[in-house]
Design a protein around this motif. Structure first.
Motif, PDB file in Angstrom:
ATOM      1  N   UNK A 187       0.829  -1.204   0.000  1.00  0.00           N
ATOM      2  CA  UNK A 187       0.000   0.000   0.000  1.00  0.00           C
ATOM      3  C   UNK A 187       0.869   1.262   0.000  1.00  0.00           C
ATOM      4  N   UNK A 188       1.922   1.256   0.808  1.00  0.00           N
ATOM      5  CA  UNK A 188       2.824   2.408   0.848  1.00  0.00           C
ATOM      6  C   UNK A 188       3.552   2.586  -0.484  1.00  0.00           C
ATOM      7  N   UNK A 189       3.971   1.482  -1.094  1.00  0.00           N
ATOM      8  CA  UNK A 189       4.693   1.550  -2.368  1.00  0.00           C
ATOM      9  C   UNK A 189       3.812   2.153  -3.459  1.00  0.00           C
ATOM     10  N   UNK A 190       2.544   1.841  -3.452  1.00  0.00           N
ATOM     11  CA  UNK A 190       1.628   2.385  -4.456  1.00  0.00           C
ATOM     12  C   UNK A 190       1.427   3.885  -4.274  1.00  0.00           C
ATOM     13  N   UNK A 191       1.553   4.355  -3.045  1.00  0.00           N
ATOM     14  CA  UNK A 191       1.334   5.772  -2.753  1.00  0.00           C
ATOM     15  C   UNK A 191       2.576   6.617  -3.039  1.00  0.00           C
ATOM     16  N   UNK A 192       3.730   5.991  -3.237  1.00  0.00           N
ATOM     17  CA  UNK A 192       4.978   6.718  -3.473  1.00  0.00           C
ATOM     18  C   UNK A 192       5.008   7.297  -4.878  1.00  0.00           C
ATOM     19  N   UNK A 193       5.523   8.505  -4.998  1.00  0.00           N
ATOM     20  CA  UNK A 193       5.752   9.121  -6.306  1.00  0.00           C
ATOM     21  C   UNK A 193       7.200   8.881  -6.690  1.00  0.00           C
ATOM     22  N   UNK A 194       7.425   8.341  -7.874  1.00  0.00           N
ATOM     23  CA  UNK A 194       8.784   8.106  -8.326  1.00  0.00           C
ATOM     24  C   UNK A 194       9.397   9.412  -8.818  1.00  0.00           C
ATOM     25  N   UNK A 195      10.681   9.631  -8.530  1.00  0.00           N
ATOM     26  CA  UNK A 195      11.319  10.861  -9.018  1.00  0.00           C
ATOM     27  C   UNK A 195      11.480  10.821 -10.536  1.00  0.00           C
ATOM     28  N   UNK A 196      11.365  11.985 -11.167  1.00  0.00           N
ATOM     29  CA  UNK A 196      11.541  12.038 -12.616  1.00  0.00           C
ATOM     30  C   UNK A 196      13.018  11.899 -12.986  1.00  0.00           C
ATOM     31  N   UNK A 197      13.914  12.246 -12.073  1.00  0.00           N
ATOM     32  CA  UNK A 197      15.359  12.111 -12.275  1.00  0.00           C
ATOM     33  C   UNK A 197      15.938  11.323 -11.098  1.00  0.00           C
ATOM     34  N   UNK A 198      15.908   9.974 -11.157  1.00  0.00           N
ATOM     35  CA  UNK A 198      16.339   9.154 -10.030  1.00  0.00           C
ATOM     36  C   UNK A 198      17.772   9.412  -9.571  1.00  0.00           C
ATOM     37  N   UNK A 199      18.687   9.622 -10.533  1.00  0.00           N
ATOM     38  CA  UNK A 199      20.081   9.850 -10.149  1.00  0.00           C
ATOM     39  C   UNK A 199      20.219  11.158  -9.360  1.00  0.00           C
ATOM     40  N   UNK A 200      19.540  12.196  -9.826  1.00  0.00           N
ATOM     41  CA  UNK A 200      19.581  13.483  -9.129  1.00  0.00           C
ATOM     42  C   UNK A 200      18.967  13.352  -7.729  1.00  0.00           C
ATOM     43  N   UNK A 201      17.864  12.613  -7.633  1.00  0.00           N
ATOM     44  CA  UNK A 201      17.212  12.409  -6.334  1.00  0.00           C
ATOM     45  C   UNK A 201      18.129  11.649  -5.375  1.00  0.00           C
ATOM     46  N   UNK A 202      18.839  10.646  -5.887  1.00  0.00           N
ATOM     47  CA  UNK A 202      19.757   9.874  -5.045  1.00  0.00           C
ATOM     48  C   UNK A 202      20.906  10.749  -4.561  1.00  0.00           C
ATOM     49  N   UNK A 203      21.448  11.585  -5.452  1.00  0.00           N
ATOM     50  CA  UNK A 203      22.535  12.486  -5.041  1.00  0.00           C
ATOM     51  C   UNK A 203      22.070  13.441  -3.948  1.00  0.00           C
ATOM     52  N   UNK A 204      20.860  13.961  -4.103  1.00  0.00           N
ATOM     53  CA  UNK A 204      20.316  14.883  -3.106  1.00  0.00           C
ATOM     54  C   UNK A 204      20.104  14.151  -1.769  1.00  0.00           C
ATOM     55  N   UNK A 205      19.560  12.949  -1.846  1.00  0.00           N
ATOM     56  CA  UNK A 205      19.298  12.172  -0.632  1.00  0.00           C
ATOM     57  C   UNK A 205      20.587  11.804   0.095  1.00  0.00           C
ATOM     58  N   UNK A 206      21.607  11.410  -0.669  1.00  0.00           N
ATOM     59  CA  UNK A 206      22.882  10.984  -0.081  1.00  0.00           C
ATOM     60  C   UNK A 206      23.860  12.138   0.125  1.00  0.00           C
ATOM     61  N   UNK A 207      23.448  13.328  -0.303  1.00  0.00           N
ATOM     62  CA  UNK A 207      24.250  14.541  -0.140  1.00  0.00           C
ATOM     63  C   UNK A 207      25.637  14.399  -0.760  1.00  0.00           C
ATOM     64  N   UNK A 208      25.689  13.950  -2.022  1.00  0.00           N
ATOM     65  CA  UNK A 208      26.954  13.853  -2.741  1.00  0.00           C
ATOM     66  C   UNK A 208      26.875  14.718  -4.001  1.00  0.00           C
TER      67      UNK A 208
END
Length: 57
Positions: free
Chosen positions: A14-35
């Motif tokens: 249920x939680x997975x269905x409610x998640x919005x996927x980022x349009x730029x996954x690599x950019x989102x990962x960099x932001x999340x990991x602060x690199x």
């Protein structure tokens, strides 16, 4: 608190269905990991699945 395996799986689905996927996954990962973004070129070896930076110059 213990949760039944089936209840857990249902809740996660249920939680997975409610998640919005980022349009730029690599950019989102960099932001999340602060690199910072990397630059340059890499060589990928499919046999070992390793990436090696190519040094140009």
């Amino acid at each position: 608190m213990e949760v039944e395996r089936r209840e857990f799986k249902t809740a996660v689905a249920r939680l997975a269905q409610a998640m919005r996927l980022p349009t730029h996954p690599q950019r989102a990962a960099r932001r999340l990991l602060e690199v910072d973004a990397r630059g340059g070129a890499d060589f990928f070896n499919p046999r070992t699945r390793q990436m090696t930076p190519l040094i140009v110059g």
